[in-house]
Design a protein around this motif. Structure first.
Motif, mmCIF file in Angstrom:
data_model
loop_
_atom_site.group_PDB
_atom_site.id
_atom_site.type_symbol
_atom_site.label_atom_id
_atom_site.label_comp_id
_atom_site.label_asym_id
_atom_site.label_seq_id
_atom_site.Cartn_x
_atom_site.Cartn_y
_atom_site.Cartn_z
ATOM 1 N N ILE A 96 0.803 -1.065 -0.028
ATOM 2 C CA ILE A 96 0.137 0.087 0.025
ATOM 3 C C ILE A 96 0.774 1.258 0.006
ATOM 4 C CG2 ILE A 96 -2.065 -0.938 1.307
ATOM 5 C CD1 ILE A 96 -1.090 0.384 3.863
ATOM 6 N N LYS A 97 0.342 2.221 -0.290
ATOM 7 C CA LYS A 97 1.068 3.789 -0.496
ATOM 8 C C LYS A 97 -0.145 4.708 -0.717
ATOM 9 C CE LYS A 97 4.352 6.533 -2.791
ATOM 10 N NZ LYS A 97 5.403 6.410 -3.915
ATOM 11 N N GLY A 98 -0.402 5.194 0.263
ATOM 12 C CA GLY A 98 -1.712 6.381 0.448
ATOM 13 C C GLY A 98 -2.934 5.529 0.169
ATOM 14 N N ASN A 99 -3.408 6.078 -0.908
ATOM 15 C CA ASN A 99 -4.761 5.402 -1.146
ATOM 16 C C ASN A 99 -4.740 4.285 -2.250
ATOM 17 O OD1 ASN A 99 -4.423 7.030 -3.505
ATOM 18 N ND2 ASN A 99 -6.881 7.546 -3.613
ATOM 19 N N LYS A 100 -3.412 3.901 -2.777
ATOM 20 C CA LYS A 100 -3.093 2.964 -3.586
ATOM 21 C C LYS A 100 -2.856 1.601 -3.010
ATOM 22 C CE LYS A 100 -0.779 6.393 -6.486
ATOM 23 N NZ LYS A 100 -0.978 7.556 -5.627
ATOM 24 N N PHE A 101 -3.027 0.571 -3.779
ATOM 25 C CA PHE A 101 -2.786 -0.807 -3.339
ATOM 26 C C PHE A 101 -2.576 -1.901 -4.400
ATOM 27 C CE2 PHE A 101 -7.020 -1.775 -3.896
ATOM 28 C CZ PHE A 101 -7.174 -3.309 -3.767
ATOM 29 N N ARG A 102 -1.915 -3.006 -3.991
ATOM 30 C CA ARG A 102 -1.792 -4.058 -4.700
ATOM 31 C C ARG A 102 -1.896 -5.245 -3.910
ATOM 32 N NH1 ARG A 102 3.847 -5.734 -7.186
ATOM 33 N NH2 ARG A 102 4.164 -6.368 -5.127
ATOM 34 N N ALA A 103 -2.829 -6.302 -4.375
ATOM 35 C CA ALA A 103 -3.088 -7.464 -3.429
ATOM 36 C C ALA A 103 -2.933 -8.506 -4.263
ATOM 37 C CB ALA A 103 -4.561 -7.257 -2.932
ATOM 38 N N ILE A 104 -2.143 -9.746 -3.709
ATOM 39 C CA ILE A 104 -1.865 -10.748 -4.622
ATOM 40 C C ILE A 104 -2.363 -12.154 -3.725
ATOM 41 C CG2 ILE A 104 -0.244 -12.389 -5.719
ATOM 42 C CD1 ILE A 104 1.524 -9.808 -5.997
ATOM 43 N N THR A 105 -3.162 -13.112 -4.290
ATOM 44 C CA THR A 105 -3.623 -14.340 -3.532
ATOM 45 C C THR A 105 -3.222 -15.310 -4.906
ATOM 46 O OG1 THR A 105 -5.863 -14.650 -4.557
ATOM 47 C CG2 THR A 105 -5.231 -13.131 -2.420
ATOM 48 N N SER A 106 -3.316 -16.589 -4.473
ATOM 49 C CA SER A 106 -3.211 -17.685 -5.332
ATOM 50 C C SER A 106 -4.104 -17.826 -6.508
ATOM 51 C CB SER A 106 -3.152 -19.124 -4.875
ATOM 52 O OG SER A 106 -4.426 -19.154 -4.121
ATOM 53 N N LYS A 107 -5.171 -16.892 -6.347
ATOM 54 C CA LYS A 107 -6.228 -16.967 -7.442
ATOM 55 C C LYS A 107 -6.524 -15.551 -8.418
ATOM 56 C CE LYS A 107 -9.362 -20.277 -5.187
ATOM 57 N NZ LYS A 107 -8.971 -21.554 -5.944
ATOM 58 N N ALA A 108 -5.849 -14.510 -7.800
ATOM 59 C CA ALA A 108 -6.050 -13.182 -8.385
ATOM 60 C C ALA A 108 -5.047 -12.379 -7.933
ATOM 61 C CB ALA A 108 -7.353 -12.798 -7.943
ATOM 62 N N ASN A 141 -8.995 -0.147 0.688
ATOM 63 C CA ASN A 141 -7.869 0.456 1.178
ATOM 64 C C ASN A 141 -7.984 0.597 2.694
ATOM 65 O OD1 ASN A 141 -6.535 3.210 2.085
ATOM 66 N ND2 ASN A 141 -6.011 3.165 0.086
ATOM 67 N N PRO A 142 -6.875 0.169 3.119
ATOM 68 C CA PRO A 142 -6.641 0.081 4.605
ATOM 69 C C PRO A 142 -6.746 1.506 5.354
ATOM 70 C CG PRO A 142 -5.062 -1.291 3.569
ATOM 71 C CD PRO A 142 -5.730 -0.460 2.302
ATOM 72 N N TYR A 143 -6.261 2.483 4.859
ATOM 73 C CA TYR A 143 -6.176 3.850 5.240
ATOM 74 C C TYR A 143 -7.530 4.291 5.285
ATOM 75 C CZ TYR A 143 -5.184 8.256 6.932
ATOM 76 O OH TYR A 143 -4.967 9.546 7.415
ATOM 77 N N THR A 144 -8.063 4.184 4.203
ATOM 78 C CA THR A 144 -9.562 4.634 4.122
ATOM 79 C C THR A 144 -10.492 3.953 5.337
ATOM 80 O OG1 THR A 144 -9.263 5.029 1.873
ATOM 81 C CG2 THR A 144 -11.556 5.133 2.631
ATOM 82 N N GLN A 215 7.351 2.119 -1.520
ATOM 83 C CA GLN A 215 6.848 1.836 -2.710
ATOM 84 C C GLN A 215 6.758 2.569 -4.102
ATOM 85 O OE1 GLN A 215 5.623 -1.530 -2.725
ATOM 86 N NE2 GLN A 215 6.026 -1.738 -0.413
ATOM 87 N N SER A 216 7.012 2.070 -5.194
ATOM 88 C CA SER A 216 7.286 2.865 -6.254
ATOM 89 C C SER A 216 5.625 2.936 -6.863
ATOM 90 C CB SER A 216 8.144 2.216 -7.576
ATOM 91 O OG SER A 216 7.791 2.786 -8.686
ATOM 92 N N ASP A 217 5.104 4.126 -7.380
ATOM 93 C CA ASP A 217 3.745 4.324 -8.019
ATOM 94 C C ASP A 217 3.412 3.311 -9.063
ATOM 95 O OD1 ASP A 217 3.236 6.296 -6.230
ATOM 96 O OD2 ASP A 217 4.047 7.750 -7.540
ATOM 97 N N ALA A 218 4.591 2.594 -9.687
ATOM 98 C CA ALA A 218 4.404 1.769 -10.848
ATOM 99 C C ALA A 218 3.979 0.492 -10.119
ATOM 100 C CB ALA A 218 5.600 1.341 -11.490
ATOM 101 N N THR A 219 4.183 0.054 -8.973
ATOM 102 C CA THR A 219 3.682 -0.962 -8.176
ATOM 103 C C THR A 219 2.290 -1.331 -8.392
ATOM 104 O OG1 THR A 219 5.652 -0.907 -6.725
ATOM 105 C CG2 THR A 219 3.693 -2.323 -6.128
ATOM 106 N N PHE A 220 1.417 -0.165 -8.557
ATOM 107 C CA PHE A 220 0.019 -0.053 -8.300
ATOM 108 C C PHE A 220 -0.599 0.009 -9.505
ATOM 109 C CE2 PHE A 220 2.143 1.912 -4.667
ATOM 110 C CZ PHE A 220 1.767 0.838 -3.707
#
Length: 236
Positions: A96-108, A141-144, A215-220
């Motif tokens: 996470i970074k601010g209101n950005k995020f990337r989540a990864i699981t085995s399915k998605a 978003n966790p912070y939200t 975290q780089s913005d490109a991550t999201f």
């Protein structure tokens, strides 16, 4: 909902992928360890069993400090495990970074750059693009999510071992998250577990292996060149 993103595989559910409870949901991810005084900690602990009004005030102070931890501008990464009666158990990682995020699981995999969301379903090899509403962002978003306590919720504070336990109950029954329990480490003010009521079902999110990490913005942002054969479905 979170389960529709990470557990569903059929194209008939594509439109429902716009909603994500990562809540993350993924609810609150600890990023730093602020230096709070022993006196302040003692005051919070001593008053956590007092009257509802005092309990609400102290609960707000704990959540304020937790929000400061979660809102660290550099970003963070963590592992999470989500358990629910309908979805069973699924685990993954989140950045996470601010209101950005990337989540990864085995399915998605899910990317959100603050405006656009991309959801890649591994089994069907398709990417759904959507623009989540403000309500959906509160679930993603966790912070939200951790900021929701600032209005529309009654708060109570208690202690549970070496943790604070904050109970949030919506004043309006139509809220997407009607009730939640947040377990917060007394020393670091970092959340370790969130249990929330959505509809008639409880969802429990456990957080581990968290660390502050730039975290780089490109991550999201989804990069199509990394998934050249994926079918793109634009739901915007």
């Amino acid at each position: 909902m979170f389960q529709s993103v990470f557990l569903s595989s059929g194209k008939s559910s594509a439109y429902s992928l716009r909603s994500l409870a990562v809540s993350l949901t993924l609810i609150a991810l600890p990023l730093t360890t602020p230096a709070y005084s022993t006196t302040a900690n003692a005051a919070l602990t001593a008053s956590s069993q007092t009257t509802p009004k005092q309990g609400a005030s102290q609960a707000r102070k704990v959540l304020d400090r937790t929000a400061a931890v979660v809102g660290h501008k550099g970003g963070a990464s963590a592992s999470f495990t989500i358990t629910g009666a309908k979805i069973g158990t699924t685990s993954g990682t989140i950045a996470i970074k601010g209101n950005k995020f990337r989540a990864i699981t085995s399915k998605a995999m899910v990317w959100f750059n603050g405006k656009t969301q991309w959801t890649y379903m591994k089994q069907t090899n398709e990417v759904n693009i959507s623009t989540p509403t403000q309500a959906q962002q509160m679930q993603m978003n966790p912070y939200t999510f951790i900021s929701m306590y600032k209005s529309g919720y009654n708060l109570q504070l208690s202690t549970q071992g070496n943790s604070y336990k904050v109970h949030m109950k919506a004043q309006n029954g139509s809220r997407s998250v009607k009730e939640a329990y947040i377990i917060i480490n007394k020393n670091t003010y970092s959340p370790t577990q969130v249990k929330m009521l959505q509809g008639n079902h409880w969802l429990t999110i456990r957080i581990s292996n968290f660390r502050a990490k730039a975290q780089s913005d490109a991550t999201f942002v989804f990069r199509s060149k990394d998934f050249p054969k994926a079918e793109i479905i634009d739901l915007r």
